[in-house]
Design an enzyme around this catalytic site. Structure first.
Site, PDB file in Angstrom:
ATOM      1  N   GLY A  29      22.157  32.085  36.261  1.00 46.34           N
ATOM      2  CA  GLY A  29      22.939  31.605  37.398  1.00 46.34           C
ATOM      3  C   GLY A  29      22.684  32.380  38.670  1.00 46.34           C
ATOM      4  N   ASP A 146      25.218  42.576  40.910  1.00 43.11           N
ATOM      5  CA  ASP A 146      25.649  42.617  39.520  1.00 43.11           C
ATOM      6  C   ASP A 146      25.671  43.996  38.872  1.00 43.11           C
ATOM      7  OD1 ASP A 146      26.997  41.084  37.758  1.00 43.11           O
ATOM      8  OD2 ASP A 146      25.252  40.108  36.890  1.00 43.11           O
ATOM      9  N   ARG A 280      24.435  29.771  26.985  1.00 47.50           N
ATOM     10  CA  ARG A 280      23.522  30.827  26.568  1.00 47.50           C
ATOM     11  C   ARG A 280      24.077  31.466  25.301  1.00 47.50           C
ATOM     12  NH1 ARG A 280      23.312  36.041  28.265  1.00 47.50           N
ATOM     13  NH2 ARG A 280      24.895  35.662  29.846  1.00 47.50           N
ATOM     14  N   LYS A 285      30.711  33.566  24.948  1.00 48.00           N
ATOM     15  CA  LYS A 285      30.772  32.132  25.264  1.00 48.00           C
ATOM     16  C   LYS A 285      31.683  31.337  24.332  1.00 48.00           C
ATOM     17  CE  LYS A 285      27.875  32.586  28.657  1.00 48.00           C
ATOM     18  NZ  LYS A 285      28.335  32.471  30.058  1.00 48.00           N
ATOM     19  N   ASP A 505      49.549  68.929  64.225  1.00 49.20           N
ATOM     20  CA  ASP A 505      50.226  68.657  62.955  1.00 49.20           C
ATOM     21  C   ASP A 505      49.657  69.625  61.906  1.00 49.20           C
ATOM     22  OD1 ASP A 505      51.712  67.246  60.941  1.00 49.20           O
ATOM     23  OD2 ASP A 505      49.848  66.231  60.407  1.00 49.20           O
TER      24      ASP A 505
END
Length: 742
Positions: A29, A146, A280, A285, A505
Site C-alpha cells: 500500500g 513507516d 496479505r 489480517k 524569574d
C-alpha cells in the site's frame, strides 16, 4: 520545492536474472499510494520535483551497483541504499517483523526482544541517514515513511537542524500499555526518533492520541492540541487518513482487459453470489477467523449452500519466516476442511488463490463480488476496503469491515464487526446478502463521495502543506530568538547604559525545574554570577519568584540583590528588610487548605506547599494523566469556591496556586522602576505569571520568554542555559563570545 521520500523499500525490487538485475514493480500500500501521488505531482501546489531513497531488495557488486544507481535515477528518480542481505535480514526480518510489527498490531506474545536485533535496527537507520545526507539539500521537504525508520528523523535532525522533516506511520500505533512492553531504552529512542520530525502523521485519531500519550508518559512532554513543545522546537502530531487513487478504481471497467477478466470470472462463477476476501498472508489480517466465520455462516444457512462462493486470494508475504509458513499451512488445511465438509461435485465453497493479482485482475475481482470481507484483527488503514467501494460503479455491493481496521473510522456505512468473532462474521454475511439494493446504493453513494473527496492526492498534499506550515511557524519563532544581531544589540544597550535593572524569574529561568521545590537550589556558578554586579551601583538585580521569602532568604541573603517573594507579595530591596507590597489578609487560607489537602490525598505524589499569603498544590512527581485530570477538577472546585473571595487561582507549571488578588509580578516590577531612572531594563521569565511583568514594563525594556511559547515578550530563548549565557555576556565582560546557546 523538492520532496525527498525515504522508505524501507523503493518502488522497484531488484531481481537477479542470469548475470543481470531486473527491475520489478514493488507491491504494498505504501508504494502504491506514494507512487500514485508522484505520478500526479505536476498538479501539486507544494512540490515540483522529487527523489526517492530506499532499499532495492538486493545488494549487487560494485560494478553492477553503479549501473543500478544510474538506471534507478533515470527511470524512477530513486537512490538505492545498498545493504547486505544479512544486515537487512537482521533488520527487516529481525526487529521490524519480530518485534515492532507484532507489538504494534497487539500480538505481544509474538514479539521478540533481542538486543542484537535492536543494534541492527539502529545500524540500518544510521545507514539510511548517511545515504540521505548525500542527497538532501537544506530547502528540501523530507518525508520519512513507516516503522522501519522510526529513528531516522532524529538522526537527520542532529546533522541538519533546520531541515523540514515529516514522518508518517502506516501501521497502528499502540496504546501506552502495549508500547511500554518495549525495553526502556528502546521505547525512549523510538519516541525521540519520531520527535526529530516537525510533523508526525497517523491514519486515525486514536493512533495520534496513543502516540501523544506515550510521549507524555515516557518522555515527559505534554502537548496542546497535538503540538508538543520541545526545548528548541515544536512538533505537531496530526491525523491524515490515507486515501486511494479513486478515479483509477472507479473507472477500471473502462479498461478492456478488466472487462475481459470480469466476463471470464462471471462465466466461471455462474449465477452464484460471490464473497471476496483479499489479504496479505499475516496473522494480523484475521484470515483464520474469517474462514471460521464463513464456515459458521454455511452451518447456519444450509439453504445458501451451493449458492455462494468465497473467492479467497492470499498474497505471499515473508515467505522465509517460519511463523508465516506455519500460518500458510494452517490456512490451507482450514480451506481444505471447509471445502471437504460443505462442498459438492458441482460446488466448491471456497475458491482459493495464493498469489499477487495485477491491477486488472484485482479490479475484475471487485467488479464480480457482491460482498467484500475485510476483517483484519488490527490494521493501520486497509486500502482494500476503500478500493472495493470505489470500484462499485453501479453502487451495489456490501462491505463487511473490521471495527479495528483504521478504515472503519471513515467507512462507518459499512457493516462493522468484531473480527475475532466467527458468529459476528456469519451474521454480517447474512445481513449483507439480505440487504436491499436501494440500501446498498444509499450506503455506497455516501462512501464513494467521501473517498473521492479525500483521495491519495489530498492525503499527501494535506500532509505536506501541514509540514510547510509547521516549519513556517518555527521560522517565525526563530525570528524572535535572541541571538546574532539581536543579542549584540542587547549587549551594546547594556554597555552604553548608565543605570541598569535586571528583573529575573527563578524556577525554569535561572535553574531547571525539580520534582521538589527545595531541590532546585542555586548552583555555585549561578551564585558567583549574581555576585559579580553586587558591588556595581549601576546594576540592580531583582529575583522575582513565586517562592516564599524564607527560601529566598536562605539562598540569597548574602547577595546584594533585590528579592520578590510569592509573585509580588513580599519585596526586599538590596540591603533592606522585607515589606508587604500592600496590606493583605490570609484568613481565606482556612477555607482553601482542606480542598488542597483533599486533592493531595487523591493524587499520589502531589503535595501542598503553604506560604504566608498563598497556598500551592504541586503535582510534578505524579502520574501525568491522572494529574491532568485532578488539576482540572481542582481548578473547577477552587474557581467555584472563591467566586466571592478576593483571591486569584493560578494554574502554573505543574502547580495550582491560590493567592491574594491584585498582586502580581507586574506590580512588583513597577515598584522597582519607581526607585531610579533606569535607561536599561531587562526582564526574563518562563511562564504566564511573567506575562504580567512583560505587560507592565515600558516598550523600551528588553523582555525575554524562556521556552517555545507565544508571549508578550520581545524575544525568546530556548532554555535556562541560554539565560545563564546571556547573563555571563552582560555581567562578566571576559565571557563575551562564549557561544549563543540559543
Amino acid at each position: 520545492m523538492r520532496l525527498v521520500i525515504i522508505s524501507n523499500r523503493l518502488p522497484f525490487t531488484l531481481e537477479k536474472a542470469g548475470r543481470q538485475f531486473e527491475f520489478r514493480q514493488s507491491a504494498g500500500g505504501l508504494v502504491t499510494g506514494i507512487g500514485a501521488y508522484l505520478n500526479n505531482i505536476s498538479s501539486s501546489r507544494i512540490v515540483s520535483d522529487y527523489v526517492w531513497i530506499g532499499w532495492p531488495g538486493a545488494c549487487p557488486g560494485d560494478h553492477e551497483a553503479e549501473i543500478v544507481r544510474s538506471r534507478a535515477m533515470a527511470e524512477y528518480k530513486a537512490v538505492p541504499v545498498f545493504l547486505s542481505k544479512q544486515v537487512m535480514d537482521n533488520f527487516y526480518l529481525g526487529l521490524c517483523n519480530k518485534t515492532l510489527w507484532p507489538l504494534f498490531h497487539y500480538f505481544p506474545s509474538y514479539a521478540a526482544f533481542d538486543e542484537e536485533l535492536w543494534h541492527s535496527y539502529r545500524e540500518v537507520n544510521q545507514a539510511f541517514c548517511e545515504a540521505a545526507l548525500e542527497i538532501v539539500q537544506p530547502d528540501d521537504l523530507v518525508w520519512v515513511h513507516d516503522y522501519h525508520l522510526m529513528l531516522l528523523p532524529h538522526l537527520l535532525r542532529k546533522r541538519m537542524a533546520t531541515l523540514a522533516i515529516g514522518y508518517f506511520h502506516h501501521i497502528p500505533f499502540p496504546s501506552f500499555e502495549i508500547f511500554r512492553l518495549l525495553p526502556g531504552q528502546w521505547r525512549k529512542e523510538l519516541l525521540q526518533g519520531l520527535l526529530g520530525s516537525d510533523l508526525v502523521g497517523f491514519h486515525t485519531y486514536d493512533y495520534t492520541q496513543y502516540f501523544l500519550r506515550c510521549v507524555s508518559r515516557i518522555l515527559g512532554y505534554d502537548h496542546n492540541m497535538g503540538t508538543i513543545p520541545l526545548e528548541d522546537r515544536v512538533v505537531k502530531a496530526e491525523t491524515f487518513p490515507m486515501g486511494i487513487e479513486f478515479d483509477r478504481f472507479y473507472n477500471a471497467l473502462s479498461i478492456e482487459a478488466v472487462r475481459q477478466e470480469r466476463d471470464r470470472l462471471l462465466t466461471q462463477l455462474g449465477a452464484r453470489t460471490t464473497i471476496l476476501s483479499v489479504d496479505r498472508l499475516d496473522y494480523s489480517k484475521g484470515i483464520a477467523q474469517r474462514l471460521q466465520g464463513y464456515a459458521t455462516f454455511l452451518e447456519r444457512n444450509p439453504e445458501r449452500q451451493g449458492k455462494v462462493i468465497l473467492l479467497c486470494e492470499l498474497v505471499p508475504s515473508r515467505i522465509g519466516v517460519d511463523h508465516y509458513r506455519r500460518m500458510k499451512r494452517q490456512i490451507d488445511e482450514m480451506i481444505g476442511d471447509i471445502n471437504g465438509r460443505f462442498g459438492r461435485v458441482d460446488w466448491t465453497p471456497i475458491v482459493y488463490q495464493y498469489r499477487q493479482s495485477s491491477f486488472n485482475e484485482l479490479a475484475a475481482l471487485y467488479a464480480v463480488s457482491q460482498v467484500a470481507l475485510v476483517t483484519p484483527m488490527r490494521d493501520g488503514m486497509n486500502l482494500i476496503a476503500k478500493e472495493y467501494v470505489a470500484s462499485r460503479t453501479d453502487q451495489s455491493g456490501v462491505l463487511v469491515l473490521s471495527e479495528t481496521a483504521g478504515a472503519s473510522r471513515e467507512l462507518g456505512e459499512a457493516i462493522l464487526i468484531n473480527a475475532g468473532s466467527a458468529s459476528e462474521i456469519a451474521e454480517a454475511i447474512e445481513k449483507a446478502l439480505e440487504m436491499p439494493l436501494p440500501e446498498q446504493k444509499a450506503r455506497n453513494q455516501i462512501l464513494q463521495t467521501r473517498l473521492k473527496q479525500y483521495d491519495i492526492m489530498r492525503w499527501a498534499e494535506e500532509f505536506l502543506a501541514t509540514l510547510v506550515d509547521v516549519r513556517y511557524e518555527h521560522r517565525k519563532f526563530e525570528a524572535r530568538l535572541l541571538y546574532g544581531r539581536q543579542l549584540v544589540e542587547v549587549e551594546n544597550a547594556f554597555s552604553r547604559a548608565s543605570r541598569r535593572l535586571l528583573l529575573l524569574d527563578y524556577d525554569g529561568t535561572l535553574v531547571p525545574f525539580a520534582d521538589m521545590p527545595e531541590l532546585a537550589k542555586p548552583t555555585e556558578d549561578l551564585l558567583h554570577l549574581l555576585v559579580v554586579p553586587s558591588q556595581d551601583p549601576s546594576v540592580d538585580i531583582v529575583l522575582i519568584s513565586g517562592r516564599d521569602r524564607r527560601q529566598l532568604r536562605q539562598w540569597f541573603s548574602e547577595l546584594n540583590i533585590g528579592l520578590v517573594a510569592e509573585h509580588g507579595v513580599w519585596l526586599r530591596p538590596a540591603g533592606s528588610e522585607w515589606r508587604l507590597i500592600k496590606p493583605l489578609v490570609n484568613d481565606w487560607k482556612d477555607g482553601i487548605r482542606p480542598i488542597l489537602k483533599r486533592f493531595e490525598d487523591r493524587l499520589p505524589g502531589s503535595f501542598v506547599e503553604e506560604k504566608e499569603y498563598s497556598l500551592a498544590w504541586h503535582y510534578r512527581r505524579s502520574d501525568r494523566e491522572l494529574a491532568s485530570i485532578r488539576a482540572k477538577e481542582l481548578m473547577d472546585n477552587l474557581v467555584a469556591f472563591t467566586a466571592n473571595c478576593d483571591v486569584q487561582v493560578l494554574n502554573g507549571n505543574k502547580v495550582v496556586e491560590v493567592r491574594n488578588a491584585g498582586v502580581n509580578k507586574g506590580i512588583a516590577g513597577l515598584y522597582w522602576l519607581s526607585l531610579h531612572d533606569y535607561d536599561f531594563v531587562l526582564a526574563i521569565g518562563d511562564d504566564w505569571t511573567d506575562e504580567d511583568l512583560f505587560k507592565a514594563l515600558p516598550e523600551s525594556a528588553y523582555t525575554i520568554r524562556v521556552g517555545m511559547s507565544n508571549s508578550r515578550a520581545r524575544y525568546n530563548v530556548y532554555n535556562h542555559l541560554a539565560v545563564i549565557d546571556l547573563l555571563k555576556r552582560l555581567l562578566v565582560p571576559a565571557s563575551v563570545g562564549v557561544g549563543d546557546n540559543r
